[in-house]
Design a protein around this motif. Structure first.
Motif, PDB file in Angstrom:
ATOM      1  N   LEU A  47     -25.949   2.561  23.079  1.00  0.00           N
ATOM      2  CA  LEU A  47     -26.876   1.570  22.526  1.00  0.00           C
ATOM      3  C   LEU A  47     -27.735   2.179  21.434  1.00  0.00           C
ATOM      4  N   GLU A  48     -28.227   3.395  21.645  1.00  0.00           N
ATOM      5  CA  GLU A  48     -29.027   4.031  20.597  1.00  0.00           C
ATOM      6  C   GLU A  48     -28.199   4.215  19.329  1.00  0.00           C
ATOM      7  N   LYS A  49     -26.953   4.585  19.491  1.00  0.00           N
ATOM      8  CA  LYS A  49     -26.110   4.824  18.325  1.00  0.00           C
ATOM      9  C   LYS A  49     -25.813   3.529  17.564  1.00  0.00           C
ATOM     10  N   ILE A  50     -25.530   2.441  18.272  1.00  0.00           N
ATOM     11  CA  ILE A  50     -25.255   1.201  17.530  1.00  0.00           C
ATOM     12  C   ILE A  50     -26.533   0.628  16.930  1.00  0.00           C
ATOM     13  N   ARG A  51     -27.666   0.838  17.584  1.00  0.00           N
ATOM     14  CA  ARG A  51     -28.936   0.386  17.002  1.00  0.00           C
ATOM     15  C   ARG A  51     -29.253   1.149  15.712  1.00  0.00           C
ATOM     16  N   LYS A  52     -28.724   2.350  15.605  1.00  0.00           N
ATOM     17  CA  LYS A  52     -28.964   3.161  14.415  1.00  0.00           C
ATOM     18  C   LYS A  52     -27.824   3.049  13.407  1.00  0.00           C
ATOM     19  N   GLY A  53     -27.045   1.964  13.530  1.00  0.00           N
ATOM     20  CA  GLY A  53     -26.089   1.627  12.483  1.00  0.00           C
ATOM     21  C   GLY A  53     -24.692   2.162  12.644  1.00  0.00           C
ATOM     22  N   MET A  54     -24.418   2.848  13.753  1.00  0.00           N
ATOM     23  CA  MET A  54     -23.080   3.380  13.966  1.00  0.00           C
ATOM     24  C   MET A  54     -22.234   2.369  14.747  1.00  0.00           C
ATOM     25  N   THR A  55     -20.937   2.447  14.578  1.00  0.00           N
ATOM     26  CA  THR A  55     -20.020   1.726  15.453  1.00  0.00           C
ATOM     27  C   THR A  55     -19.559   2.704  16.514  1.00  0.00           C
ATOM     28  N   VAL A  56     -19.764   2.346  17.770  1.00  0.00           N
ATOM     29  CA  VAL A  56     -19.327   3.207  18.867  1.00  0.00           C
ATOM     30  C   VAL A  56     -17.914   2.810  19.264  1.00  0.00           C
ATOM     31  N   LEU A  57     -17.042   3.803  19.313  1.00  0.00           N
ATOM     32  CA  LEU A  57     -15.653   3.613  19.698  1.00  0.00           C
ATOM     33  C   LEU A  57     -15.544   3.945  21.182  1.00  0.00           C
ATOM     34  N   ILE A  58     -15.365   2.919  21.999  1.00  0.00           N
ATOM     35  CA  ILE A  58     -15.299   3.102  23.447  1.00  0.00           C
ATOM     36  C   ILE A  58     -13.973   3.777  23.787  1.00  0.00           C
ATOM     37  N   ARG A  59     -14.053   4.934  24.407  1.00  0.00           N
ATOM     38  CA  ARG A  59     -12.887   5.782  24.615  1.00  0.00           C
ATOM     39  C   ARG A  59     -12.411   5.711  26.073  1.00  0.00           C
ATOM     40  N   GLU A  60     -11.112   5.575  26.221  1.00  0.00           N
ATOM     41  CA  GLU A  60     -10.488   5.651  27.544  1.00  0.00           C
ATOM     42  C   GLU A  60      -9.114   6.274  27.357  1.00  0.00           C
ATOM     43  N   GLY A  61      -9.049   7.585  27.538  1.00  0.00           N
ATOM     44  CA  GLY A  61      -7.801   8.306  27.341  1.00  0.00           C
ATOM     45  C   GLY A  61      -7.257   8.831  28.645  1.00  0.00           C
ATOM     46  N   SER A  62      -6.381   9.812  28.555  1.00  0.00           N
ATOM     47  CA  SER A  62      -5.824  10.413  29.757  1.00  0.00           C
ATOM     48  C   SER A  62      -6.844  11.296  30.473  1.00  0.00           C
ATOM     49  N   VAL A  63      -7.776  11.876  29.736  1.00  0.00           N
ATOM     50  CA  VAL A  63      -8.821  12.701  30.348  1.00  0.00           C
ATOM     51  C   VAL A  63     -10.186  12.047  30.192  1.00  0.00           C
ATOM     52  N   SER A  64     -10.577  11.741  28.968  1.00  0.00           N
ATOM     53  CA  SER A  64     -11.915  11.192  28.703  1.00  0.00           C
ATOM     54  C   SER A  64     -11.918   9.704  29.029  1.00  0.00           C
TER      55      SER A  64
ATOM     56  N   VAL B  95     -19.862  30.084  35.696  1.00  0.00           N
ATOM     57  CA  VAL B  95     -18.636  29.394  36.088  1.00  0.00           C
ATOM     58  C   VAL B  95     -18.593  28.046  35.367  1.00  0.00           C
ATOM     59  N   ILE B  96     -17.447  27.741  34.749  1.00  0.00           N
ATOM     60  CA  ILE B  96     -17.268  26.445  34.101  1.00  0.00           C
ATOM     61  C   ILE B  96     -17.054  25.388  35.181  1.00  0.00           C
ATOM     62  N   GLY B  97     -17.866  24.354  35.169  1.00  0.00           N
ATOM     63  CA  GLY B  97     -17.746  23.273  36.141  1.00  0.00           C
ATOM     64  C   GLY B  97     -17.005  22.089  35.562  1.00  0.00           C
ATOM     65  N   VAL B  98     -15.818  21.797  36.091  1.00  0.00           N
ATOM     66  CA  VAL B  98     -14.996  20.697  35.617  1.00  0.00           C
ATOM     67  C   VAL B  98     -15.312  19.438  36.416  1.00  0.00           C
ATOM     68  N   VAL B  99     -15.466  18.319  35.706  1.00  0.00           N
ATOM     69  CA  VAL B  99     -15.654  17.016  36.334  1.00  0.00           C
ATOM     70  C   VAL B  99     -14.488  16.134  35.916  1.00  0.00           C
ATOM     71  N   ALA B 100     -13.732  15.633  36.876  1.00  0.00           N
ATOM     72  CA  ALA B 100     -12.562  14.810  36.572  1.00  0.00           C
ATOM     73  C   ALA B 100     -12.953  13.625  35.704  1.00  0.00           C
ATOM     74  N   GLY B 101     -12.173  13.382  34.653  1.00  0.00           N
ATOM     75  CA  GLY B 101     -12.414  12.251  33.773  1.00  0.00           C
ATOM     76  C   GLY B 101     -13.374  12.517  32.648  1.00  0.00           C
ATOM     77  N   LEU B 102     -13.921  13.741  32.587  1.00  0.00           N
ATOM     78  CA  LEU B 102     -14.854  14.083  31.521  1.00  0.00           C
ATOM     79  C   LEU B 102     -14.389  15.366  30.833  1.00  0.00           C
ATOM     80  N   ILE B 103     -14.604  15.430  29.502  1.00  0.00           N
ATOM     81  CA  ILE B 103     -14.370  16.695  28.814  1.00  0.00           C
ATOM     82  C   ILE B 103     -15.659  17.500  28.705  1.00  0.00           C
ATOM     83  N   ILE B 104     -16.797  16.877  29.016  1.00  0.00           N
ATOM     84  CA  ILE B 104     -18.038  17.629  29.174  1.00  0.00           C
ATOM     85  C   ILE B 104     -17.918  18.454  30.454  1.00  0.00           C
TER      86      ILE B 104
END
Length: 564
Positions: free
Chosen positions: A228-245, A388-397
């Motif tokens: 919401l902050e990004k679209i309010r500031k004039g950006m188009t947000v591309l809603i992502r749903e991939g194999s990981v993200s 240690v790198i902490g992996v969360v399923a469905g996120l690349i963060i």
């Protein structure tokens, strides 16, 4: 052109029959949301008449099926689908995706500007319309060994190519906010052209500065508040749903009829197995509607909003003068694709036959010496916490975690009881360097899994509970010239070769799809609990996504953009 224009006008006016008529459709009106009974008249690749009954030389009987505009995937890396653009065309177009916006960033990090040459040539050979964004951050950072370096001068010769839209995701958002001269040179060179964004978790004045640079889209929002902050500031947000993200569930509440002009869809990326099991953009649309998004908002985001965001004014609506990209649906809410017309041509096997095929570059690109088990030793001190790198399923963060691990003879060891195993990145571009660390969240209790797909520089990344198996997996990748490998007890349980730049198969998409099944099964046999283990491995070396990552040079604290 004048003859074609005259024919379009004549057919639109009804002075001569249309080349093609889709008869008896129910058109989803993207203005009102109504389903309107109508024929659709097409001349060549262009719609010339709607909201009426028309005569045509060729007729497709819609039989009351619902007509919606072709879907636009606003951000993806075709090479990350593991197949060539020609196979991607065959795989995805039947799902209603008539336009794809390709950033060949992964190929470019391996091959340099040869990736642009290939992408621009191949994009002219597919039935779907593929447009190319020029990769803006090669390498993404200076914290890894890359295969290429592309500056503003190297980008400029491609700027005005007719299939090039502008600059792809500007991943170095700290460089933009900090006015790095190299970043400014690229932005200045593409002033007035589309510049795609990539700014995970960026907010406040930093986001103001990023958007003020002329960056207009972003696909990294992972919460509704961030989007919401990004679209309010004039950006188009591309809603992502991939194999990981997978951000759709988090962002769906934001997608309404009111906000749809500021939101679009992207996959970034989906592999052939996920496409076979779930779909492509059709999956995003039906999932969004299932989450309560109004159908009108979902279909606008998938077509008109996407076209508008990228300046593709010739598509996004089924209307006179627009490109004849038409998807016929058996069910609107389920996005049940029944037939696809791309550029005025019915999509069938005949449409794919006879396409030219530019040879893919990048064979022989994995240049690494064999490794041994001792190359993966990690020094440790008994009782001391280590990162240690902490992996969360469905996120690349990933999370920056710490753990106390067992230590034997001065070497830290994996601890399956804490779900902690080793991770290493081996340089593959002709240099000898290995980054070593630990990762939590894979569920592995034995063996190793390895991949030559390792964003962004695509060095060799291996995760394992055993040093010898890690070495065997990496050595098999080198022998295959790239791919995915699962090893246990020194034996290869499953593999897929990706000999084109270590990223793509040269096989039909069906063969790649079928090969992913035994790879998933083999990873699960080692205890892996992640739905997409190989793509999750691929994002561990991505040092532009918070918070803790690993490259061939070591662990990276992404928040500080520094090696640990």
């Amino acid at each position: 052109m004048s003859d074609h224009l005259a024919r379009r006008i004549a057919q639109g006016a009804g002075r001569e029959p249309a080349d093609l008529v889709v008869r008896g459709a129910r058109l989803l009106d993207l203005v009102t949301g109504e389903l309107v009974a109508t024929d659709i008249a097409v001349c060549g690749d262009t719609v010339v008449a709607t909201y009426g009954t028309f005569e045509g030389r060729t007729v497709i009987e819609a039989g009351g099926r619902i007509a919606v505009p072709g879907f636009i995937d606003t951000h993806l890396h075709i090479e990350s689908s593991l197949i060539t653009p020609h196979e991607f065309d065959r795989c995805v177009l039947p799902h209603g995706v008539t336009t794809a916006i390709w950033d060949p960033h992964e190929l470019a990090n391996v091959l340099g500007t040869a990736a642009f040459d290939y992408a621009l040539a191949a994009s002219a050979e597919t039935v779907m319309d593929i447009r190319v964004q020029l990769s803006s951050c090669v390498p993404a950072t200076e914290l890894e060994s890359a295969g290429a370096r592309i500056g503003a001068d190297a980008l400029l010769p491609y700027r005005d190519h007719p299939r090039s839209l502008g600059l792809a995701e500007f991943m170095n958002f700290p460089g933009v906010v900090g006015a790095d001269p190299g970043c400014l040179a690229k932005l200045d060179a593409f002033a007035g052209r589309h510049v795609d964004g990539h700014a995970p978790l960026l907010t406040g004045r930093g986001l103001d500065a990023y958007a003020a640079a002329g960056i207009r889209t972003d696909h990294e929002a992972t919460s509704a508040a961030e989007a919401l902050e990004k679209i309010r500031k004039g950006m188009t947000v591309l809603i992502r749903e991939g194999s990981v993200s997978k951000d759709l569930h988090a962002l769906a509440p934001l997608l309404t009829v009111a906000t749809a002009p500021f939101l679009a869809f992207c996959t970034d990326d989906r592999n052939p197995l996920d496409i076979a099991e779930e779909g492509h953009l059709d999956h995003l649309i039906r999932t969004a509607i299932g989450l309560g998004v109004p159908a009108l908002a979902a279909y606008r985001a998938a077509s008109l909003s996407a076209a508008t965001a990228f300046g593709l004014r010739d598509r996004g609506l089924i209307a006179p003068g627009r490109r004849a990209d038409i998807v016929l649906l058996d069910d609107l809410d389920a996005c049940a694709v029944s037939a696809v017309i791309a550029g005025g041509r019915l999509v069938d096997e005949a449409a794919f036959a006879g396409r030219a095929r530019t040879p893919a570059p990048g064979r022989g690109s994995v240049r690494a010496d064999p490794v041994a088990a001792e190359d993966f030793v990690v020094p440790g001190t008994a009782g001391a916490e280590i990162p240690v790198i902490g992996v969360v399923a469905g996120l690349i963060i990933t999370e920056f975690r710490r753990a106390v691990l067992p230590v034997t003879e001065g070497a830290a060891r994996p601890d399956p009881g804490q779900d902690v195993v080793k991770v290493a990145v081996v340089a593959r571009h002709g240099t000898r360097s290995i980054g070593r660390g630990f990762v939590q969240g894979f569920g592995l209790t034995r063996g190793a899994i390895a991949s030559s797909v390792g964003h962004d520089s695509h060095n060799l990344c291996v995760v394992g509970a055993d040093d010898s198996d890690m070495a065997a997996a990496v050595n098999r990748l080198i022998a295959l010239q790239g791919g995915f490998v699962v090893v246990e007890g020194g034996r290869v349980l499953a593999e897929l070769a990706l000999p084109i730049a270590g990223l793509m198969s040269d096989l039909p998409f069906e063969a790649v799809r079928d090969a992913l099944h035994p790879l998933r099964d083999a990873a699960r046999s080692l205890g892996c609990t992640l739905p997409e283990p190989f793509l999750q491995v691929a994002f561990l070396p991505l040092p532009v996504i918070p918070h803790l990552k690993i490259t061939d040079r070591g662990l990276v604290d992404v928040d500080r953009m520094a090696l640990i």
